[in-house]
Write an enzyme that holds these catalytic residues in place. Structure first.
Site, short mmCIF file in Angstrom:
data_model
loop_
_atom_site.label_atom_id
_atom_site.label_comp_id
_atom_site.label_asym_id
_atom_site.label_seq_id
_atom_site.Cartn_x
_atom_site.Cartn_y
_atom_site.Cartn_z
CD GLU A 86 -2.50 1.86 0.56
OE1 GLU A 86 -3.34 1.13 -0.01
OE2 GLU A 86 -2.38 3.09 0.31
NE ARG A 96 -13.31 3.72 0.95
CZ ARG A 96 -12.03 3.59 1.26
NH1 ARG A 96 -11.59 3.99 2.42
NH2 ARG A 96 -11.19 3.05 0.39
CE1 TYR A 122 -25.05 4.27 4.15
CE2 TYR A 122 -26.19 5.03 2.19
CZ TYR A 122 -25.02 4.69 2.83
OH TYR A 122 -23.82 4.75 2.16
CG ASP A 168 -12.84 2.76 -7.63
OD1 ASP A 168 -13.84 2.05 -7.85
OD2 ASP A 168 -12.86 3.74 -6.85
#
Ligand SMILES: Cc1cc2nc3c(=O)[nH]c(=O)nc-3n(C[C@H](O)[C@H](O)[C@H](O)COP(=O)(O)OP(=O)(O)OC[C@H]3O[C@@H](n4cnc5c(N)ncnc54)[C@H](O)[C@@H]3O)c2cc1C
Length: 396
Positions: A37, A110, A222, A298
């Site tokens: 990462e 997330r 939500y 993505d």
């Protein structure tokens, strides 16, 4: 057939939702994984994500169901309302998803999903995770792929059986493989904030997912964080753009843009802080796989969030690419070709449908009248057209 354990590791670039998930899917099939990462740590950023059954079934299959059911919420329904007068156009049940598709329709923050995936990655033998590293070169040798990993101050060479680029919207790996195409600003901007659920007036029914439609923008609300927080995401048109996920937004400007949304103003006015980000889009890439190197999530196919499928598609990609590799572990090039063949048409369909939804959501009066009539007629069957999406299963 060579056992996956006997092969050099699969190198995964990017520890976002797609990269963490593919690491778990590969480890579950016996591959060793080297996950790198670029950032030096994973930050708690982002907003709510919707995990429809096509994605939640995969995460449950990986053993994340218990942790996720604590952090996520299962909204009773998807309501569609006109933002200007709060008129309820449709109420489609979401609670019956486990019966229809074998898995729940969850909404989750997330950061919670990322943390649960990260905890599982850290607890899984066979996955090595390194922060502050990215791929700067790949060369093919007789022994496999020789990959140069670069950090702030040093470079190292590692061997990999195959490479998977899960490095997001502006994929560096795609560029390295010779695809110079760029994601472009879509002309939309997203505003996000959360409120304690106790601060939400009952008329907003926080236990449901609600989609608000208006000519100036649309909004989705939500519950997240096990039902303690209420997530609001609003999408407006914006000519200027800037990369990044956590810029502060000017709430006064938002209220001015949405001044006709009178019933919603008391809710919007309560938000102490808005985060904004520009939404990007790209024409579908014609190619994701380059021999033993491929892209997912993505990096391969960013999706505008108007079907709430960005994370879900990355999770499906992860399951599919691991499935294909497990079928032919010695031939990653063929596995990645089949993965692309199986995924590209579906991802393109979702990208195109999401783009179309954006224009439908923001239709001005009087065109909005026809849209509202159609939604009203569908009412509880509103999601019936999406069986192809939610009923996804692994290919053969
Ligand atoms: C910070 C952030 C916040 C988000 N918030 C939301 C949200 O609130 N709502 C929503 O619907 N969607 C959000 N998204 C998008 C959504 O998470 C994605 O559509 C979806 O999860 C696809 O995941 P992905 O793994 O393909 O990409 P991403 O989630 O974008 O992950 C890509 C990862 O790759 C890393 N990376 C980038 N370049 C390199 C490199 N050269 N080498 C190694 N690593 C690299 C990035 O740091 C990142 O961790 C967010 C994405 C990010 C990165």
């Amino acid at each position: 057939m060579t056992q996956p354990t006997a092969l050099a590791p699969i190198l995964v670039s990017g520890a976002g939702i797609g990269g963490l998930t593919v690491a778990l899917c590969l480890a579950a099939r016996g591959f060793s994984v080297n996950l790198v990462e670029k950032r030096t740590r994973l930050e708690e950023v982002g907003a709510g994500l919707q995990l429809s059954p096509n994605a939640s079934q995969i995460l449950i299959g990986l053993g994340l169901g218990k942790a996720l059911s604590r952090a996520a919420c299962s909204p009773l329904s998807l309501d569609v309302r006109r933002a200007q007068d709060f008129d309820l156009l449709a109420r489609a049940p979401l609670g019956d998803m486990p019966n229809r598709f074998g898995a729940p329709y969850w909404v989750v923050h997330r950061a919670d999903l990322q943390q649960i995936l990260l905890d599982h990655v850290r607890g899984t033998a066979g996955i090595s995770l390194q922060f502050g590293r990215s791929i700067s070169a790949i060369s093919r040798t007789a022994r496999g792929l020789e990959v140069t990993l670069s950090g702030a101050t040093q470079h190292e060479q590692v061997m990999a059986h195959a490479v998977i680029g899960a490095d997001g919207l502006h994929s560096d790996l795609a560029l390295l493989m010779g695809d110079p195409s760029k994601a472009k600003p879509s002309g939309y901007q997203a505003w996000r904030g959360t409120l304690p659920i106790s601060a939400v007036p009952p008329m907003f029914e926080p236990q449901r997912t609600t989609l608000y439609l208006g000519a100036q923008g649309h909004g989705v609300t939500y519950p997240v964080r096990g039902g303690e927080q209420f997530n609001l995401v609003l999408v407006t048109r914006e000519k200027s753009h800037e990369a990044g996920w956590s810029r502060s937004g000017d709430g006064a400007k938002l209220l001015q843009t949405l001044k006709n949304w009178k019933p919603l103003l008391p809710l919007l006015q309560q938000m102490p802080h808005w985060q904004v980000w520009s939404l990007y889009d790209r024409a579908p890439r014609s190619r994701w796989s380059y021999g033993p190197v491929t892209l997912l999530g993505d990096a391969a196919h960013p999706v505008l969030p108007f079907m709430a499928q960005g994370a879900a598609l990355a999770i499906e990609d992860a399951a599919t690419v691991a499935h294909m590799l497990a079928r032919m572990p010695e031939d990653p090039a063929e596995a990645f070709a089949r993965y692309q063949q199986s995924r590209l048409p579906r991802a393109t369909r979702v990208q195109e449908t999401a783009r179309k939804n954006g224009s439908i959501y923001h239709l001005p009066f009087p065109l909005s009248l026809a849209r509202d009539l159609v939604i009203r007629q569908k009412n509880s069957n509103l999601l019936a057209d999406y069986d192809w999406l939610y009923g996804w299963t692994l290919p053969d």
